[in-house]
Design a protein around this motif. Structure first.
Motif, PDB file in Angstrom:
ATOM      1  N   GLU A  34     -12.674 -12.271  61.336  1.00  0.00           N
ATOM      2  CA  GLU A  34     -11.432 -12.730  60.720  1.00  0.00           C
ATOM      3  C   GLU A  34     -10.311 -11.808  61.187  1.00  0.00           C
ATOM      4  N   LYS A  60     -18.096 -21.769  51.870  1.00  0.00           N
ATOM      5  CA  LYS A  60     -17.310 -22.869  52.441  1.00  0.00           C
ATOM      6  C   LYS A  60     -15.838 -22.588  52.187  1.00  0.00           C
ATOM      7  N   LEU A  61     -15.109 -22.368  53.257  1.00  0.00           N
ATOM      8  CA  LEU A  61     -13.662 -22.188  53.155  1.00  0.00           C
ATOM      9  C   LEU A  61     -13.030 -23.538  53.477  1.00  0.00           C
ATOM     10  N   GLU A  62     -12.585 -24.225  52.446  1.00  0.00           N
ATOM     11  CA  GLU A  62     -12.120 -25.606  52.586  1.00  0.00           C
ATOM     12  C   GLU A  62     -10.798 -25.731  53.343  1.00  0.00           C
ATOM     13  N   ASN A  63     -10.005 -24.680  53.347  1.00  0.00           N
ATOM     14  CA  ASN A  63      -8.673 -24.808  53.922  1.00  0.00           C
ATOM     15  C   ASN A  63      -8.580 -24.370  55.382  1.00  0.00           C
ATOM     16  N   ILE A  64      -9.712 -24.207  56.062  1.00  0.00           N
ATOM     17  CA  ILE A  64      -9.689 -23.826  57.478  1.00  0.00           C
ATOM     18  C   ILE A  64      -9.375 -25.056  58.325  1.00  0.00           C
ATOM     19  N   TYR A  88      -6.256 -20.485  58.728  1.00  0.00           N
ATOM     20  CA  TYR A  88      -5.781 -20.841  57.399  1.00  0.00           C
ATOM     21  C   TYR A  88      -4.706 -19.851  56.999  1.00  0.00           C
ATOM     22  N   GLU A  90      -2.933 -17.810  53.772  1.00  0.00           N
ATOM     23  CA  GLU A  90      -3.134 -17.354  52.400  1.00  0.00           C
ATOM     24  C   GLU A  90      -2.093 -16.282  52.109  1.00  0.00           C
ATOM     25  N   LEU A 107     -18.903 -21.846  58.559  1.00  0.00           N
ATOM     26  CA  LEU A 107     -18.126 -21.698  57.330  1.00  0.00           C
ATOM     27  C   LEU A 107     -17.643 -23.055  56.845  1.00  0.00           C
TER      28      LEU A 107
END
Length: 107
Positions: A34, A60-64, A88, A90, A107
């Motif tokens: 990252e 699970k990173l939904e906003n990627i 993403y 943030e 992910l």
């Protein structure tokens, strides 16, 4: 910029060594790099496995947003035949995720 590029190269080298060592690991895992554009101090190489303290595996990173365009100053550092690249945002920071296409759970 030169220092940042060297920093990213070092993370990629570390990640590749981690992937080599994980070839004998017999449990499911996730691993990734990252990179945070605004603060290199937040960059890291990660490995994530199931553990008894939390039920958050696989993560699970939904906003990627996968297949996000890589900044041109870093394009030559990241082999897109080996890695997926995602992005993403943030707290107004831009996070880039680099993850192996062939190792671990995505992910």
């Amino acid at each position: 910029m030169k220092l940042r590029r060297a920093h990213i190269k070092a993370h990629i080298m570390l990640y590749n060594r981690l992937l080599e060592n994980l070839q004998v690991f017999e449990k499911p895992y996730q691993s990734w790099i990252e990179l945070v554009d605004e603060d290199a101090g937040l960059d890291g190489v990660y490995i994530h496995t199931s553990n008894p303290n939390d039920n958050n595996f696989p993560l699970k990173l939904e906003n990627i947003e996968w297949d996000y365009p890589i900044p041109k100053q870093y394009k030559d550092l990241i082999n897109l035949n080996e890695f997926n690249v995602g992005h993403y945002t943030e707290e107004s920071n831009h996070h880039f995720i680099i993850q192996s296409k062939n190792n671990g759970i995505r992910l």
